[in-house]
Design an enzyme around this catalytic site. Structure first.
Site, PDB file in Angstrom:
ATOM      1  N   ASP A 206       0.285  -1.675  50.648  1.00  0.00           N
ATOM      2  CA  ASP A 206       1.176  -0.519  50.537  1.00  0.00           C
ATOM      3  C   ASP A 206       2.626  -0.971  50.338  1.00  0.00           C
ATOM      4  O   ASP A 206       3.078  -1.929  50.979  1.00  0.00           O
ATOM      5  CB  ASP A 206       1.050   0.292  51.836  1.00  0.00           C
ATOM      6  CG  ASP A 206       1.679   1.659  51.744  1.00  0.00           C
ATOM      7  OD1 ASP A 206       1.227   2.463  50.913  1.00  0.00           O
ATOM      8  OD2 ASP A 206       2.630   1.927  52.505  1.00  0.00           O
ATOM      9  N   GLU A 267       0.749  -2.369  45.640  1.00  0.00           N
ATOM     10  CA  GLU A 267       1.376  -1.123  45.198  1.00  0.00           C
ATOM     11  C   GLU A 267       2.851  -1.400  44.975  1.00  0.00           C
ATOM     12  O   GLU A 267       3.581  -1.705  45.916  1.00  0.00           O
ATOM     13  CB  GLU A 267       1.221  -0.032  46.251  1.00  0.00           C
ATOM     14  CG  GLU A 267       1.676   1.309  45.716  1.00  0.00           C
ATOM     15  CD  GLU A 267       2.381   2.190  46.723  1.00  0.00           C
ATOM     16  OE1 GLU A 267       2.534   3.383  46.440  1.00  0.00           O
ATOM     17  OE2 GLU A 267       2.815   1.695  47.776  1.00  0.00           O
TER      18      GLU A 267
HETATM   19  C1  NOJ Z   1       2.428   4.569  49.376  1.00  0.00           C
HETATM   20  C2  NOJ Z   1       1.229   5.386  49.726  1.00  0.00           C
HETATM   21  O1  NOJ Z   1       0.371   5.428  48.627  1.00  0.00           O
HETATM   22  C3  NOJ Z   1       1.741   6.738  50.129  1.00  0.00           C
HETATM   23  O2  NOJ Z   1       0.701   7.669  50.272  1.00  0.00           O
HETATM   24  C4  NOJ Z   1       2.532   6.593  51.384  1.00  0.00           C
HETATM   25  O3  NOJ Z   1       3.102   7.841  51.712  1.00  0.00           O
HETATM   26  C5  NOJ Z   1       3.655   5.569  51.220  1.00  0.00           C
HETATM   27  N1  NOJ Z   1       3.218   4.386  50.552  1.00  0.00           N
HETATM   28  C6  NOJ Z   1       4.206   5.141  52.563  1.00  0.00           C
HETATM   29  O4  NOJ Z   1       3.254   4.374  53.244  1.00  0.00           O
END
Ligand code: NOJ
Length: 543
Positions: A206, A267
Site C-alpha cells: 500500500d 501501489e
Molecule cells: C491505497 C488503498 O488502495 C486505499 O484504499 C487506501 O485508502 C489508501 N491506500 C490508504 O491506505
C-alpha cells in the site's frame, strides 16, 4: 498495415510468475459472506473459489482482512498478524491458501506499511507515554504541524490532548509510522515473514512511495503535490525518499530467502516515468501497478500514450508493470466509459457527487472491449472483483450509508469510493443476491439480477463468459502474457497491435465501423462483428 519497431527487450528472471499473471483482486468485505452477517469473510472467499478457478485467474490479491476499526475499510490495521473476527480466523486464512493452492491459485496479501490504525497497540502506547517518549518516536509527533494535507482531504495532522500533533497522510485513524525507527523496520520484517511462512505468494504494498518523510518535514511547496518530476518542479517531501530503495532491496532479500518465487506489487501512482524507474530494477521489488489506463478517457490516442509509456518503461528497466482497469479506489469502468468522456478528463463537482448521466449499455460495450485490450497487453494484469460481471458504479448509495472517510473529509463534496465496493451479486432476483446476510454492509442496487454470476453463467454472450473465454485463450496462446507488441497502422480512433506469433488485437474507439486487420480467424470479439467490419466500441482478438 505497417509496423513500428519496439525498444529491445531486457533479460529478466523467467521464473517470476507475476510477470504475466492475471491476478484477481478480492475485496474481502464485499466478495462473499459465509456467516451471513452482511459482511464478506474468508470462508466466503473459500466457498466461492470455484468461481475464480472457472474464471481462470492465476492468483488472488486479498485486500486487508486484518483486525481493524475500519476507519478506512481495513487500510487502518490494528494487528498486522491476525484476521479480524468479522472475516474469520487464521485457521480460515490457512484453509483458504490451501484450497486455492489445490486449484492452482496463488494468494497475495496486502501490506500497509505507511500507517497503522489509531487502535494499534504501539500507537496507544505512544499516546499514553507522552511527548518525548521512545514510544512516540515510532510515529511522527511534533509540537507544531506543517502544511501537509491528507490525501483524503483536510489537514494531515491531528492534535492530541497533551498538545502535540501526529501525522496521518490519510485519515486521522491512520497514524503514519516513523520509518527511520528501527522498531518499525524490524516489525515489518516480522510481518513479511509471518505471512510468507503461511504460504503467501507475495504482497501488494500500500502507498509504497510514501513511508519515509524528508528530514525536517519541510512544507509542501505550492504546486508540487503529486506532480511529475520535471525540472523546476519541487518533489513532494513525503514521496519517493531515497531510503525506500534500500528498504525494498532488503524486502527482496527476505522474499528470496523463501522457496518458490514470491512477488510484490507496489501501489505507486507515478506522475513521470523517472519517478518509477529506480524502483524497477531487479534487486528491489521490480513490480509497480500500471494505473495509467484508469484515469484515461475512452480514446485510442490517449490509451496508446499510456500503454507506450508504461510498456517502454518496463522494457527499459526489465521491471514489470501489470495493467489495471479497476480497483477498490476508482469508479468502475462501465460507469467511467458510459459518461461524456470530457467529464473523465475534467470531473465537475456534479461528477464528484455522482450526479451525471451514465449510458450503462455504452459503458458496458466499451468495458468489454477494454477487457480484451487489458488481457492482450504484454505483461501481467489485474482484474477487480465484479469487473468480470460488468458491474457499474453504484451511484445512489444514501449519504447515511456511506462508509468511505473521503466523503466526510472532503466535506461531502466527493461521494467517495463506496460505489465500487458494493457486495457482489451471486444469484437471485433481489438483494442480497446470495452474497450472504440480508442487510449488506453497503446497499446493493435493485437492478442487478441480470448481472449475477448465476444469470451470466449460462449466457454465452455474458461479460463473465467473455472474461472466461479470454483467460482460457490467454493461457494457451503463445503470443499472450509477457513479451512485446508491435503497433499496427490504423485509422484515427482505432488501436491495433500485433504480438508474435500470429496474434492481433484491435479496438475501435471511434464512431464508425472499420475493416478488420488481415486475419485467418476471429479468436474472440467483445461484441457482434459486422462481417469484416469492427463496429464502434468493440474489441477483437484475431489470429
Ligand atoms: C491505497 C488503498 O488502495 C486505499 O484504499 C487506501 O485508502 C489508501 N491506500 C490508504 O491506505
Amino acid at each position: 498495415m505497417s509496423a513500428e519497431t519496439e525498444s529491445p527487450a531486457q533479460p529478466y528472471d523467467q521464473g517470476a510468475w507475476w510477470r504475466d499473471a492475471v491476478v484477481y483482486q478480492v475485496y474481502p468485505r464485499s466478495f462473499a459472506d459465509a456467516n451471513v452477517d452482511g459482511e464478506g469473510d474468508l470462508p466466503g472467499v473459500l466457498s466461492r473459489l470455484g468461481h475464480l478457478a472457472d474464471l481462470g485467474v492465476d492468483a488472488i490479491w486479498l485486500s486487508p482482512f486484518y483486525p481493524s476499526p475500519l476507519a478506512d475499510g481495513g487500510y487502518d490495521v490494528a494487528d498486522y498478524c491476525d484476521v479480524d473476527p468479522r472475516y474469520g480466523t487464521l485457521a480460515d486464512f490457512d484453509a483458504l491458501v490451501a484450497a486455492a493452492a489445490a486449484k492452482n491459485i496463488k494468494v497475495i496479501v496486502d501490506i500497509v506499511p505507511n500507517h497503522c490504525s489509531a487502535e494499534h497497540p504501539w500507537f496507544r502506547a505512544a499516546l499514553a507515554a507522552g511527548p518525548g517518549s521512545p514510544e512516540r518516536d515510532r510515529f511522527v509527533f511534533r509540537d507544531e504541524p506543517n502544511n501537509w494535507q491528507s490525501v483524503f482531504g483536510g489537514p494531515a495532522w491531528t492534535r492530541v490532548p497533551d498538545g502535540q500533533w501526529y501525522l496521518h497522510l490519510f485519515d486521522s485513524g491512520q497514524p503514519d509510522w516513523n520509518w527511520r525507527h528501527p522498531d518499525v523496520v524490524a516489525m515489518f520484517e516480522r510481518v513479511l515473514r509471518f505471512w510468507l511462512d503461511r504460504g503467501v505468494a507475495g504482497f501488494r504494498i500500500d502507498v509504497a512511495n510514501m513511508l519515509f518523510k524528508q528530514d525536517g518535514l519541510p512544507d509542501v511547496v505550492p504546486g508540487s503535490q503529486g506532480g511529475p518530476l520535471t525540472p523546476g518542479h519541487a518533489p513532494v517531501p513525503y514521496e519517493h525518499q531515497p531510503e525506500l530503495l534500500d528498504l525494498y532491496r532488503s524486502w527482496r532479500k527476505i522474499l528470496d530467502s523463501y522457496p518458490g518465487a514470491r512477488g510484490t506489487v507496489a501501489e505507486m501512482w507515478f506522475g513521470h516515468p523517472d519517478q518509477a524507474r529506480p524502483y524497477l530494477s531487479g534487486d528491489g521489488l521490480a513490480q509497480l501497478f500500471g494505473f495509467g489506463l484508469m484515469p484515461a478517457p475512452w480514446s485510442a490516442e490517449e490509451f496508446r500514450t499510456v500503454i507506450d509509456r508504461s510498456h517502454r518503461l518496463a522494457r527499459e528497466t526489465g521491471g514489470s508493470i501489470p495493467w489495471v482497469l479497476g480497483n477498490h479506489d476508482v469508479p468502475r469502468m462501465v460507469t467511467r466509459f458510459g459518461v461524456d468522456q470530457d467529464l473523465v478528463r475534467a470531473p465537475t463537482p456534479e461528477v464528484l457527487l455522482g450526479r451525471m448521466d451514465v449510458d450503462v449499455e455504452l459503458g458496458t460495450r466499451r468495458a468489454r472491449a477494454a477487457a480484451l485490450l487489458l488481457l492482450a497487453l504484454p505483461g501481467g494484469a489485474y482484474i477487480y472483483q465484479g469487473d468480470e460481471l460488468g458491474l457499474p458504479e453504484h451511484l445512489t448509495i444514501p449519504d447515511e450509508a456511506r462508509q468511505d472517510p473521503m466523503f466526510e473529509r472532503t466535506l461531502r463534496t466527493f461521494i467517495g469510493r463506496d460505489g465500487c465496493r458494493v457486495p457482489l451479486p451471486w444469484s437471485g432476483a433481489a438483494s442480497p443476491y446470495a452474497f450472504g446476510g440480508g442487510d449488506t454492509w453497503l446497499p446493493q442496487p435493485e437492478d442487478w439480477a441480470a448481472l449475477t454470476v448465476a444469470s451470466q453463467r449460462d449466457d454465452p454472450g455474458s461479460t463473465l463468459n467473455l472474461y472466461r473465454a479470454a483467460l482460457a485463450i490467454r493461457r494457451d496462446h503463445p503470443a499472450l502474457g509477457d513479451g512485446d507488441l508491435t503497433w499496427l497502422d490504423t485509422p484515427p480512433g482505432v488501436l491495433a497491435f500485433a504480438r508474435d506469433p500470429g496474434f492481433t488485437l484491435m479496438v475501435n474507439f471511434g464512431a464508425e465501423p472499420v475493416p478488420l486487420a488481415w486475419h485467418h480467424d476471429v479468436l474472440l470479439a467483445s461484441g457482434p462483428l459486422e462481417g469484416d467490419l469492427l463496429p464502434p466500441d468493440t474489441g477483437v482478438w484475431l489470429s
